[in-house]
Write an enzyme that holds these catalytic residues in place. Sequence first.
Site, PDB file in Angstrom:
ATOM      1  N   GLY A  31      -2.093  14.306  -1.172  1.00 21.48           N
ATOM      2  CA  GLY A  31      -1.375  15.575  -1.019  1.00 21.48           C
ATOM      3  C   GLY A  31      -1.197  16.226  -2.377  1.00 21.48           C
ATOM      4  N   LEU A  32      -0.696  17.434  -2.353  1.00 20.38           N
ATOM      5  CA  LEU A  32      -0.468  18.181  -3.586  1.00 20.38           C
ATOM      6  C   LEU A  32       0.529  17.480  -4.504  1.00 20.38           C
ATOM      7  CD1 LEU A  32      -0.057  21.776  -2.084  1.00 20.38           C
ATOM      8  CD2 LEU A  32      -1.991  20.973  -3.476  1.00 20.38           C
ATOM      9  N   SER A  33       0.483  17.815  -5.771  1.00 23.59           N
ATOM     10  CA  SER A  33       1.532  17.394  -6.695  1.00 23.59           C
ATOM     11  C   SER A  33       2.867  17.912  -6.160  1.00 23.59           C
ATOM     12  CB  SER A  33       1.256  17.983  -8.082  1.00 23.59           C
ATOM     13  OG  SER A  33       2.261  17.599  -8.995  1.00 23.59           O
ATOM     14  N   ALA A  34       3.894  17.078  -6.188  1.00 27.84           N
ATOM     15  CA  ALA A  34       5.250  17.406  -5.701  1.00 27.84           C
ATOM     16  C   ALA A  34       5.333  17.488  -4.180  1.00 27.84           C
ATOM     17  CB  ALA A  34       5.777  18.696  -6.334  1.00 27.84           C
ATOM     18  N   SER A  35       4.345  16.916  -3.486  1.00 32.10           N
ATOM     19  CA  SER A  35       4.433  16.872  -2.021  1.00 32.10           C
ATOM     20  C   SER A  35       5.346  15.744  -1.553  1.00 32.10           C
ATOM     21  CB  SER A  35       3.040  16.696  -1.402  1.00 32.10           C
ATOM     22  OG  SER A  35       2.455  15.472  -1.819  1.00 32.10           O
ATOM     23  N   LYS A  37       4.471  12.276  -2.332  1.00 34.51           N
ATOM     24  CA  LYS A  37       3.662  11.068  -2.172  1.00 34.51           C
ATOM     25  C   LYS A  37       4.294   9.841  -2.830  1.00 34.51           C
ATOM     26  CE  LYS A  37       0.141  12.721  -4.329  1.00 34.51           C
ATOM     27  NZ  LYS A  37       0.849  13.970  -4.687  1.00 34.51           N
ATOM     28  N   SER A  38       4.623   9.964  -4.105  1.00 35.26           N
ATOM     29  CA  SER A  38       5.134   8.799  -4.846  1.00 35.26           C
ATOM     30  C   SER A  38       6.485   8.340  -4.312  1.00 35.26           C
ATOM     31  CB  SER A  38       5.241   9.123  -6.342  1.00 35.26           C
ATOM     32  OG  SER A  38       3.962   9.315  -6.895  1.00 35.26           O
ATOM     33  N   SER A 105      -5.818  12.869  -5.146  1.00 32.17           N
ATOM     34  CA  SER A 105      -7.178  12.688  -4.608  1.00 32.17           C
ATOM     35  C   SER A 105      -7.631  13.943  -3.862  1.00 32.17           C
ATOM     36  CB  SER A 105      -7.276  11.440  -3.727  1.00 32.17           C
ATOM     37  OG  SER A 105      -6.213  11.293  -2.829  1.00 32.17           O
TER      38      SER A 105
END
Length: 198
Positions: A31-35, A37-38, A105
């Site tokens: 997914g996008l940065s700041a979605s 995920k982490s 990714s």
Amino acid sequence: MATNITWHENLTHQEREALTKQKGLTIWLTGLSASGKSTIACALEQYLLKHGHNSYRLDGDNIRFGLNKDLGFSEADRNENIRRISEVAKLFNDSCCFTITSFISPYRNDRRTARELHAKDNLPFIEVYIDVPIEVAEKRDPKGLYKKARDGIIKEFTGISAPYEAPEKAEIHIVNDNITIEQAAEQIVEYLRAHQYI
């Protein structure tokens, strides 16, 4: 390319499963940065470990402090970043670990290659699309990256000046703009239960 090398056989994957009492699995968050995920990956890892499942999280930023510290953010470097982490995830999966990756990714072909690498050895691969509108990701922007990209400080930033190719058939699709982290992680847990991974 390396020459004069030989693959050394040891335990089979099935023997490892019998000894560890756990099947391996790769859970690939994209997914996008700041979605989110982490953050979701952390919550999922903690849940799985608390419930007795050997698990390990491979995080996009963390990997770039070590294994992939020689890579930038050009398309070629992004391809190599995902190629390397695909191989690492496969090794963890083969060891019967629940392997959670959280990488932007951005390219479908790279994620397809990761899936095919696992499929070649009959190792389970679950793609999880963490989906938020870019406006939401940009508003969150905990690292200030979107602002830097808009200001031209960061070149080739996914979603702004570089593409993000959303998954077309992810096993799990989490719309993460109006739910809690716990609810997002629970969607993955429910999938794992339904498919008898846990």
